[in-house]
Every structure is written in structure tokens, then in C-alpha cells.
Design an enzyme around this catalytic site. Structure first.
Site, mmCIF file in Angstrom:
data_model
loop_
_atom_site.group_PDB
_atom_site.id
_atom_site.type_symbol
_atom_site.label_atom_id
_atom_site.label_comp_id
_atom_site.label_asym_id
_atom_site.label_seq_id
_atom_site.Cartn_x
_atom_site.Cartn_y
_atom_site.Cartn_z
ATOM 1 N N VAL A 1 -26.223 12.014 -26.482
ATOM 2 C CA VAL A 1 -27.227 11.297 -26.513
ATOM 3 C C VAL A 1 -27.236 10.331 -25.381
ATOM 4 O O VAL A 1 -26.396 9.451 -25.117
ATOM 5 C CB VAL A 1 -27.605 10.606 -27.827
ATOM 6 C CG1 VAL A 1 -28.750 9.887 -27.910
ATOM 7 C CG2 VAL A 1 -27.338 11.631 -29.102
ATOM 8 N N CYS A 2 -28.214 10.217 -24.573
ATOM 9 C CA CYS A 2 -28.220 9.253 -23.329
ATOM 10 C C CYS A 2 -28.308 7.819 -23.982
ATOM 11 O O CYS A 2 -29.008 7.373 -24.586
ATOM 12 C CB CYS A 2 -29.272 9.401 -22.380
ATOM 13 S SG CYS A 2 -29.718 8.118 -21.224
ATOM 14 N N VAL A 3 -27.349 6.943 -23.382
ATOM 15 C CA VAL A 3 -27.335 5.435 -23.863
ATOM 16 C C VAL A 3 -28.463 4.591 -23.778
ATOM 17 O O VAL A 3 -28.946 3.857 -24.523
ATOM 18 C CB VAL A 3 -25.904 5.018 -23.632
ATOM 19 C CG1 VAL A 3 -25.623 4.596 -22.107
ATOM 20 C CG2 VAL A 3 -25.606 3.401 -24.152
ATOM 21 N N PHE B 1 -29.419 15.039 -24.679
ATOM 22 C CA PHE B 1 -30.782 14.318 -25.264
ATOM 23 C C PHE B 1 -31.232 13.227 -24.676
ATOM 24 O O PHE B 1 -30.638 12.078 -24.489
ATOM 25 C CB PHE B 1 -30.512 13.979 -27.091
ATOM 26 C CG PHE B 1 -29.970 15.253 -27.730
ATOM 27 C CD1 PHE B 1 -31.033 15.844 -28.403
ATOM 28 C CD2 PHE B 1 -28.655 15.443 -27.809
ATOM 29 C CE1 PHE B 1 -30.964 17.091 -29.150
ATOM 30 C CE2 PHE B 1 -28.558 16.722 -28.696
ATOM 31 C CZ PHE B 1 -29.265 17.459 -29.216
ATOM 32 N N ALA C 1 -31.233 5.812 -25.819
ATOM 33 C CA ALA C 1 -30.986 5.557 -27.265
ATOM 34 C C ALA C 1 -30.973 4.208 -27.473
ATOM 35 O O ALA C 1 -31.763 3.555 -28.476
ATOM 36 C CB ALA C 1 -29.426 5.937 -27.377
#
Lengths: 130, 128
Positions: free
Chosen positions: A77-79, A39, A82
Site C-alpha cells: 500500500v502506497c504510504v 495499491f 495511505a
């Protein structure tokens, strides 16, 4: 065949979030492997457990959580994306002194390297976006 | 093929297609972040700029007025990350009145037909 799916758009805003889910589900039903769902951009908003759609509508977030549980999916989920958009897990909350976390069940926060690695490991990368 | 895939040494042809203007949405910036992180994986990387994506490479970007960071100098640093294959759509440049001299980095100009052949040759395509 081994697939990776990238989701670049947010839930309810854009068809891409729905299509990515439908595609992933169809791939699994056909007996293929899903190496990872990644994501990115506003796609990270698919991973917040604060989402509360009207009761007669589909629940985009829970739908992913349920699919992940059923098929042991790796939802990443890409940090960096995010952090910008306020998607937080326990570790990120602690690191950035936030008093809450909102990552939905079955999702994990990790780095962009996970996307590249998925590209290397998978036979196909399918991007859903605008 | 599966055995080869498990090998950490495998090098794939990876293309990033950049189609958006640098400001107005975050796609360009977040695409560049993927490219920079991805460079550590030593893959065979190509960057393609088409449609409004060609504006990402435009010289003399002035962003103070919109309170955004001008990230165009980062494209000049790509060489240090061994990301050296930058391709720009000839048609997209022409439509926008741009020439190679307007860009912050050295690129190879290709027609859309040539870019299509290039994409045909890739293992992985990330589209932003």
C-alpha cells in the site's frame, strides 16, 4: 511470466478493485508469478480491516488477505496515498501519533519506489483503474 | 531475459499516461508523485498528456478559489529530475482550443497515431 498488478480504485465503489483481484487469482491459477500487488489512489482503501460489508456480499479486503496467505503475495500500500486516506499500520500510527491502526492482514505500507521497482522486475505491469 | 531483469542496471522504457484534469480528482497529482519518485531509478521515462490531461500543463492556473494547491510549477522542475520527454496529444490540444504557447513547459506535440506507436515501444505503461 512475472506479473505486477496495480489497483487504483476503492472497494465496492469501482469494478477495478474486483477485476484486479479476479485477474491476480487467475494469473496464479495459471501458474504464473505475481511479483507484487500495488495499491494506489483510492485503491489503498482495499487494505483497511475496518471494512464490514453485508454478510451476503463478497468481502473484498479479506479476499486479498486470504489470497496473500495462500500464495505468499506481496501486497503493498502506497504510504503517501495511505496517509491521505487514513490507512495506518503500527509504524505509521506511532510516527503520526495516531491512536489506532487499521491495516488488514497480509498488506504492508511502503513507498512508491516499490511500484517502480516492480515495473523493472516484472515482465508485465497490469493497471486496474478508471 | 530473467538474468537481465535481476540486474539493477537494467533500464526500461516507462511511460506515464496522464488523462485527467489537474483538479476534480487526485489522479494528476498522485501521478506526478510517482514520476518524481520514479526519477531516482534512472529509467527511460516518457510522460504523455492526452484527453483532459493536457490541462495539467496549462499556464496561469488559479486554484485559490477551490482551496487546492497549484502544483503546475512542479512540471517545470521535471527537467532537474532528468524527465525530459514530455509528449502531448495534438488532437486533445485542438479539441480544447489549446496551443503550445498555453503550456508551462516545452513539450513535443504528437498525433494520437504517433503516440500509439510510442506506447507500442514501451516496456512499462502506467496509466493515470
Amino acid at each position: 511470466m512475472k506479473f505486477t498488478v496495480q489497483v487504483n480504485e476503492g472497494p465496492y465503489q469501482h469494478q477495478a478493485a474486483d477485476s484486479a483481484y479476479q485477474f491476480t487469482k487467475a494469473v496464479l491459477e495459471k501458474g504464473h508469478e505475481v511479483f507484487r500487488v500495488f495499491f494506489y489512489h483510492d485503491g489503498v482503501n482495499n487494505a483497511t480491516n475496518l471494512t464490514t460489508p453485508p454478510q451476503d456480499d463478497r468481502h473484498v479486503v479479506n479476499r486479498w488477505s486470504e489470497l496473500a496467505k495462500e500464495h505468499d503475495l506481496d501486497l503493498v500500500v502506497c504510504v503517501a496515498a495511505a496517509q491521505r486516506r487514513g490507512i495506518v499500520d503500527e509504524g505509521e500510527a506511532k510516527r503520526n501519533s495516531k491512536d489506532a491502526e487499521n491495516i488488514a492482514d497480509g498488506f504492508r505500507i511502503s513507498g512508491l519506489g516499490q511500484l517502480i521497482e516492480a515495473g523493472i522486475q516484472s515482465d508485465r505491469v497490469v493497471v486496474f483503474g478508471d | 531475459m530473467s538474468e537481465e531483469m535481476m540486474d539493477d542496471e537494467v533500464v526500461k522504457k516507462m511511460a506515464y499516461i496522464n488523462r485527467r484534469a489537474p483538479y476534480g480528482s487526485i489522479y494528476a497529482l498522485e501521478s506526478l508523485e510517482v514520476v518524481l519518485i520514479g526519477a531516482a531509478f534512472d529509467q527511460d521515462v516518457s510522460l504523455i498528456f492526452a484527453d483532459d490531461g493536457v490541462f495539467q500543463l496549462k499556464k496561469d492556473q488559479e486554484t485559490a478559489g477551490i482551496d487546492m494547491k497549484n502544483f503546475s510549477p512542479t512540471y517545470r522542475a521535471l527537467e532537474m529530475y532528468d524527465v525530459e520527454k514530455l509528449y502531448v496529444s495534438k488532437e486533445s490540444m485542438t479539441e480544447r482550443g489549446l496551443s503550445e504557447d498555453d503550456l508551462v513547459v516545452d513539450v513535443e506535440i504528437k498525433t494520437d497515431a504517433e503516440l500509439a506507436d510510442l506506447l507500442d515501444d514501451q516496456d512499462v505503461i502506467f496509466s493515470f
